[in-house]
Scaffold this active site. Structure first.
Site, PDB file in Angstrom:
ATOM      1  N   GLY A   1     -12.186  -4.805   5.523  1.00 23.08           N
ATOM      2  CA  GLY A   1     -12.949  -3.843   4.725  1.00 23.08           C
ATOM      3  C   GLY A   1     -13.337  -4.426   3.377  1.00 23.08           C
ATOM      4  O   GLY A   1     -12.563  -5.151   2.767  1.00 23.08           O
TER       5      GLY A   1
ATOM      6  N   ARG B   1     -15.370  -7.827  11.542  1.00 27.40           N
ATOM      7  CA  ARG B   1     -14.147  -8.025  12.307  1.00 27.40           C
ATOM      8  C   ARG B   1     -14.502  -8.855  13.527  1.00 27.40           C
ATOM      9  O   ARG B   1     -15.547  -8.672  14.133  1.00 27.40           O
ATOM     10  CB  ARG B   1     -13.537  -6.678  12.702  1.00 27.40           C
ATOM     11  CG  ARG B   1     -13.271  -5.814  11.472  1.00 27.40           C
ATOM     12  CD  ARG B   1     -12.504  -4.548  11.800  1.00 27.40           C
ATOM     13  NE  ARG B   1     -12.526  -3.630  10.650  1.00 27.40           N
ATOM     14  CZ  ARG B   1     -11.698  -3.699   9.628  1.00 27.40           C
ATOM     15  NH1 ARG B   1     -10.794  -4.664   9.578  1.00 27.40           N
ATOM     16  NH2 ARG B   1     -11.765  -2.827   8.640  1.00 27.40           N
TER      17      ARG B   1
ATOM     18  N   ASP C   1      -4.227  -7.391   5.106  1.00 26.88           N
ATOM     19  CA  ASP C   1      -3.180  -7.997   5.927  1.00 26.88           C
ATOM     20  C   ASP C   1      -3.690  -8.493   7.281  1.00 26.88           C
ATOM     21  O   ASP C   1      -3.187  -9.481   7.811  1.00 26.88           O
ATOM     22  CB  ASP C   1      -1.987  -7.039   6.098  1.00 26.88           C
ATOM     23  CG  ASP C   1      -2.380  -5.690   6.663  1.00 26.88           C
ATOM     24  OD1 ASP C   1      -3.570  -5.479   6.949  1.00 26.88           O
ATOM     25  OD2 ASP C   1      -1.491  -4.833   6.813  1.00 26.88           O
TER      26      ASP C   1
ATOM     27  N   THR D   1      -8.333  -5.196  -0.976  1.00 25.95           N
ATOM     28  CA  THR D   1      -8.309  -3.918  -0.260  1.00 25.95           C
ATOM     29  C   THR D   1      -8.051  -2.821  -1.277  1.00 25.95           C
ATOM     30  O   THR D   1      -7.199  -2.982  -2.154  1.00 25.95           O
ATOM     31  CB  THR D   1      -7.223  -3.881   0.832  1.00 25.95           C
ATOM     32  OG1 THR D   1      -7.049  -2.531   1.281  1.00 25.95           O
ATOM     33  CG2 THR D   1      -5.887  -4.414   0.332  1.00 25.95           C
TER      34      THR D   1
ATOM     35  N   ASP E   1      -6.601  -0.059  -0.837  1.00 28.23           N
ATOM     36  CA  ASP E   1      -5.383   0.715  -0.560  1.00 28.23           C
ATOM     37  C   ASP E   1      -4.161   0.236  -1.337  1.00 28.23           C
ATOM     38  O   ASP E   1      -3.159   0.945  -1.410  1.00 28.23           O
ATOM     39  CB  ASP E   1      -5.058   0.683   0.934  1.00 28.23           C
ATOM     40  CG  ASP E   1      -6.044   1.493   1.761  1.00 28.23           C
ATOM     41  OD1 ASP E   1      -6.749   2.336   1.174  1.00 28.23           O
ATOM     42  OD2 ASP E   1      -6.122   1.286   2.979  1.00 28.23           O
TER      43      ASP E   1
ATOM     44  N   ASP F   1      -1.957  -1.896  -0.512  1.00 25.05           N
ATOM     45  CA  ASP F   1      -0.821  -1.799   0.408  1.00 25.05           C
ATOM     46  C   ASP F   1      -0.317  -3.165   0.881  1.00 25.05           C
ATOM     47  O   ASP F   1       0.165  -3.308   1.996  1.00 25.05           O
ATOM     48  CB  ASP F   1      -1.205  -0.945   1.627  1.00 25.05           C
ATOM     49  CG  ASP F   1      -2.409  -1.489   2.382  1.00 25.05           C
ATOM     50  OD1 ASP F   1      -3.059  -2.440   1.889  1.00 25.05           O
ATOM     51  OD2 ASP F   1      -2.701  -0.972   3.472  1.00 25.05           O
TER      52      ASP F   1
ATOM     53  N   ARG G   1      -4.517   5.183   4.737  1.00 27.76           N
ATOM     54  CA  ARG G   1      -4.005   5.501   6.071  1.00 27.76           C
ATOM     55  C   ARG G   1      -2.491   5.271   6.159  1.00 27.76           C
ATOM     56  O   ARG G   1      -1.766   6.013   6.788  1.00 27.76           O
ATOM     57  CB  ARG G   1      -4.734   4.639   7.117  1.00 27.76           C
ATOM     58  CG  ARG G   1      -4.500   5.076   8.558  1.00 27.76           C
ATOM     59  CD  ARG G   1      -5.363   4.310   9.528  1.00 27.76           C
ATOM     60  NE  ARG G   1      -5.108   2.879   9.477  1.00 27.76           N
ATOM     61  CZ  ARG G   1      -6.001   1.967   9.082  1.00 27.76           C
ATOM     62  NH1 ARG G   1      -7.198   2.356   8.711  1.00 27.76           N
ATOM     63  NH2 ARG G   1      -5.705   0.677   9.071  1.00 27.76           N
TER      64      ARG G   1
END
Length: 328
Positions: A15, A76, A107, A130, A132, A134, A176
């Site tokens: 992303g 992707r 990741d 990213t 997020d 995360d 998510r």
């Protein structure tokens, strides 16, 4: 002895996030500073398999530090998940004279880079991109700060409507698997409640919290919900449940979606991208490989890629406490 690096390839994968272009710029200009070549790889690993490369120099990256998204595009690649696909990608890099790789992504992108390094002993370095936030081994990923500012700005606008109509708004944000955006933007936006995947609030506790808000005289409320929260199947079912149990509330749902990923990167993300890009290239030139470049305690650090992939990004428990206190 590690081989001499004369040409570095750079790609963006997974992303997109604000700050990726600033990181590309940093990688390209650091290569130029050290008198080595740089090749941009279009469309992530798929472009690597197809040999979709372009020479990049300092002037090819002018005026991109302020742009969101990624000029190298992102895609992707199922083919890269196969041994045959990775072999094709390696052959393309060797034929183009590319000696090392900087991968900007999350990741999933790092997993591909780690496997590629293991199979071909090819020098790789990761930069976390990213929204997020995360990824283990860094306090901030590229785009996270920009996304937070975007979400808070949206919550401020939604609050104007909520106050005008005495409504309860459920605002769904990205996350998510991690609630960093929801928790920080919830505190920054003055939300009455924050729902995140890491904390199981439960439906009854949510109802109790909203009842308390009403009893405390709040005529409008905002609940920020991470998309990965498990309290309901989705935000719309959650809205129906609360309306059925608290008919005094008129509820609206706002799903912010991909607008969180777009827009000009914040100053923080531009500086972070610049610092991480320099460290990534210079680490490769020092013979280091298979690391992610990150930021911890305002210092640029290296974390083994495997550790960055498998390690868990932990939510700040103190922020959860702050959020609870601020909702009084």
């Amino acid at each position: 002895m590690s081989k001499t690096i004369k040409k570095v390839g750079v790609l963006t994968s997974g992303g997109d996030s604000p700050g990726m272009n600033a990181a590309i710029r940093s990688v390209v200009r650091t290569c130029a500073y050290h008198n080595i070549e740089c090749a941009g790889i279009y469309r992530g690993y798929q472009g690597m398999i197809e040999g979709d490369f372009i020479p990049m120099g300092p002037r090819t990256v002018h005026n991109i530090i302020n742009k969101g998204g990624t000029i190298l595009k992102s895609a992707r690649s199922k083919e890269f998940m196969t041994v045959e696909g990775r072999k094709k990608a390696h052959d393309q890099l060797v034929n183009a004279g590319i000696d090392a790789l900087v991968v900007i992504g999350g990741d999933g992108s790092f997993t591909g880079a780690e496997i590629f390094n293991k199979e071909f002993n090819f020098p790789v370095m990761g930069i976390p991109g990213t929204i997020d936030n995360d990824i283990f081994g860094t306090s901030h990923t590229l785009g996270y700060d920009t996304a937070l500012n975007t979400v808070v700005e949206c919550i401020d606008k939604i609050r104007d409507t909520a106050s005008s109509h005495n409504r309860l708004f459920f605002v769904e944000v990205m996350g998510r698997d991690a609630g960093h955006i929801a928790l920080n933007a919830g505190i920054g936006g003055g939300a009455e409640e924050v729902l995140i995947p890491e904390e199981e609030l439960g439906l009854e506790r949510l109802l109790e919290s909203l009842k308390k808000s009403k009893a405390a005289g709040k005529s409008s409320s905002i609940v920020v919900i991470a998309e990965g929260d498990k309290i309901g199947k989705n935000v719309f079912e959650l809205k129906d449940y609360v309306e059925a149990n608290l008919p005094e509330y008129e509820i609206r749902v706002s799903v912010l979606g991909h607008m969180q990923r777009g827009g000009a990167p914040s100053c923080f993300d531009r500086v972070l991208a610049s610092r991480l890009g320099v460290k990534a290239v210079e680490s490769l030139l020092e013979g280091k490989s298979n690391f992610m470049v990150g930021m911890l305690s305002d210092k640029v650090t290296l974390t083994p890629l495997l550790q960055a992939i498998k390690g868990e990004s932990v939510i700040d428990r103190e922020l959860l406490r702050v959020s609870e206190i601020m909702s009084v």
